[in-house]
Design a protein around this motif. Structure first.
Motif, PDB file in Angstrom:
ATOM      1  N   LYS A   1      30.166 -12.262  41.407  1.00  0.00           N
ATOM      2  CA  LYS A   1      30.997 -11.302  42.138  1.00  0.00           C
ATOM      3  C   LYS A   1      32.359 -11.113  41.489  1.00  0.00           C
TER       4      LYS A   1
ATOM      5  N   TRP B   1      39.773 -22.006  44.298  1.00  0.00           N
ATOM      6  CA  TRP B   1      39.658 -22.401  45.710  1.00  0.00           C
ATOM      7  C   TRP B   1      40.520 -23.619  46.007  1.00  0.00           C
TER       8      TRP B   1
ATOM      9  N   HIS C   1      43.780 -21.752  47.557  1.00  0.00           N
ATOM     10  CA  HIS C   1      43.429 -21.739  48.977  1.00  0.00           C
ATOM     11  C   HIS C   1      43.705 -23.074  49.658  1.00  0.00           C
TER      12      HIS C   1
ATOM     13  N   ASP D   1      38.407 -13.314  48.010  1.00  0.00           N
ATOM     14  CA  ASP D   1      38.474 -12.853  49.399  1.00  0.00           C
ATOM     15  C   ASP D   1      38.444 -14.042  50.363  1.00  0.00           C
ATOM     16  N   MET D   2      39.153 -13.908  51.486  1.00  0.00           N
ATOM     17  CA  MET D   2      39.231 -15.002  52.448  1.00  0.00           C
ATOM     18  C   MET D   2      37.853 -15.390  52.978  1.00  0.00           C
ATOM     19  N   GLU D   3      36.982 -14.424  53.147  1.00  0.00           N
ATOM     20  CA  GLU D   3      35.647 -14.753  53.655  1.00  0.00           C
ATOM     21  C   GLU D   3      34.881 -15.641  52.673  1.00  0.00           C
ATOM     22  N   ASP D   4      35.163 -15.484  51.392  1.00  0.00           N
ATOM     23  CA  ASP D   4      34.514 -16.319  50.392  1.00  0.00           C
ATOM     24  C   ASP D   4      35.160 -17.704  50.321  1.00  0.00           C
ATOM     25  N   TYR D   5      36.488 -17.746  50.486  1.00  0.00           N
ATOM     26  CA  TYR D   5      37.149 -19.052  50.603  1.00  0.00           C
ATOM     27  C   TYR D   5      36.550 -19.828  51.780  1.00  0.00           C
ATOM     28  N   ASN D   6      36.316 -19.128  52.880  1.00  0.00           N
ATOM     29  CA  ASN D   6      35.768 -19.790  54.066  1.00  0.00           C
ATOM     30  C   ASN D   6      34.368 -20.353  53.802  1.00  0.00           C
ATOM     31  N   LYS D   7      33.585 -19.634  53.015  1.00  0.00           N
ATOM     32  CA  LYS D   7      32.249 -20.134  52.663  1.00  0.00           C
ATOM     33  C   LYS D   7      32.344 -21.423  51.860  1.00  0.00           C
TER      34      LYS D   7
ATOM     35  N   ASP E   1      34.865 -23.502  52.029  1.00  0.00           N
ATOM     36  CA  ASP E   1      35.344 -24.516  52.974  1.00  0.00           C
ATOM     37  C   ASP E   1      34.184 -25.149  53.737  1.00  0.00           C
TER      38      ASP E   1
END
Length: 288
Positions: free
Chosen positions: A207, A219, A223, A250-256, A258
């Motif tokens: 991506k 990350w 992050h 993207d924050m959504e990918d950082y969250n993944k 995490d």
């Protein structure tokens, strides 16, 4: 002199640095320095002091005030005088007057109480032989015990995508709450994490058009707000590591990332007392 606030988040690790190709290794250290890396971690355990001596040669080339140098009290502290004797030996090997951070390599490396050990280590600050104190490879209660008496500036601990123990037991949160820099060693598990080709990392690598290692480092640093220790003498890898900071995820990918779990690591019970089990410093080495 480099202050804590000026430490570059990508630190230079020296474990297994190649001393058979000293010129190449020296050029790599100089290149790392030119790209901004100014934190260097040393240990007498690495090649029985030979790495320390090599780092001393490097420091002479770039200047003592250009680097934040951390060194460690090693196994085993039998008596209180061992601490100053060790530090004096390390300073002599590197031919420097002080270290920026003095830390206990592991709490199982002293036969004295932690408080007595750190009382003497703090005396090294009073003598001008160290500028600050650190700690490595402890549990949360031990970190709190020391920090409440002798403030810790840097904590070096294992942390990566697969080994999140120090987050799970509250050490990372405690460090952030108490202005302690958490410096993650084995952040890439010596490339073993990328070699597993986890679908999430493969997806994010494609991506963002970055390597899996760059995704992990981005990350961790941008992050998670952690520092990391990286050892490499490969020029292209040095640049790859530095460039891991030059893009946004993207924050959504950082969250993944995490939420990612590696259950085989999570199931390991750590031996905090050095009684023959898996100690925390060996956690990241348990699986390929």
């Amino acid at each position: 002199m480099i202050n804590l606030k000026d430490i570059f988040p990508l630190g230079i690790g020296t474990f297994r640095i190649d001393l058979t190709q000293k010129e190449d290794s020296m050029n790599a250290l100089i290149e790392s320095f030119k790209l901004g890396q100014n934190y260097i971690d040393t240990s007498h355990l690495y090649e029985n002091g030979k790495v320390m001596s090599f780092i001393g040669e490097f420091i002479k080339k770039v200047g003592r005030d250009k680097f934040f140098i951390t060194t460690k009290i090693e196994p085993t502290v039998e008596k209180i005088t061992d601490i100053e004797e060790q530090l004096n030996r390390y300073l002599e090997i590197m031919d420097i007057d002080y270290v920026d951070c003095l830390m206990l390599h592991s709490v199982i490396f002293t036969k004295l109480s932690l408080i007595d050990t750190y009382k003497e280590m703090n005396r090294m600050i009073e003598l001008g032989k160290a500028k600050s104190l650190g700690l490595s490879n402890s549990n949360l209660e031990q970190l709190k015990e020391v920090n409440e008496k002798y403030p810790i500036s840097i904590y070096e601990g294992v942390y990566n995508l697969e080994c999140k123990l120090n987050e799970n037991i509250g050490i990372i949160e405690y460090c952030k709450d108490n202005n302690i820099i958490f410096c993650a060693y084995q952040p890439l598990r010596r490339n073993k994490t990328a070699n597993r080709n986890y679908p999430l990392l493969v997806e994010l690598s494609e991506k963002y058009n970055k390597t899996q290692n760059q995704i992990i480092l981005n990350w961790l640093i941008k992050h998670k707000k952690l520092n990391v220790l990286i050892k490499t003498t490969n020029s292209s890898r040095i640049n790859e590591n530095i460039n891991s900071l030059n893009f946004t995820i993207d924050m959504e990918d950082y969250n993944k990332l995490d939420l990612f779990k590696a259950e085989e690591f999570d199931k390991i019970v750590i031996d905090w007392e050095g009684k023959g089990g898996i100690t925390v410093d060996q956690l990241a080495n348990q699986f390929e």
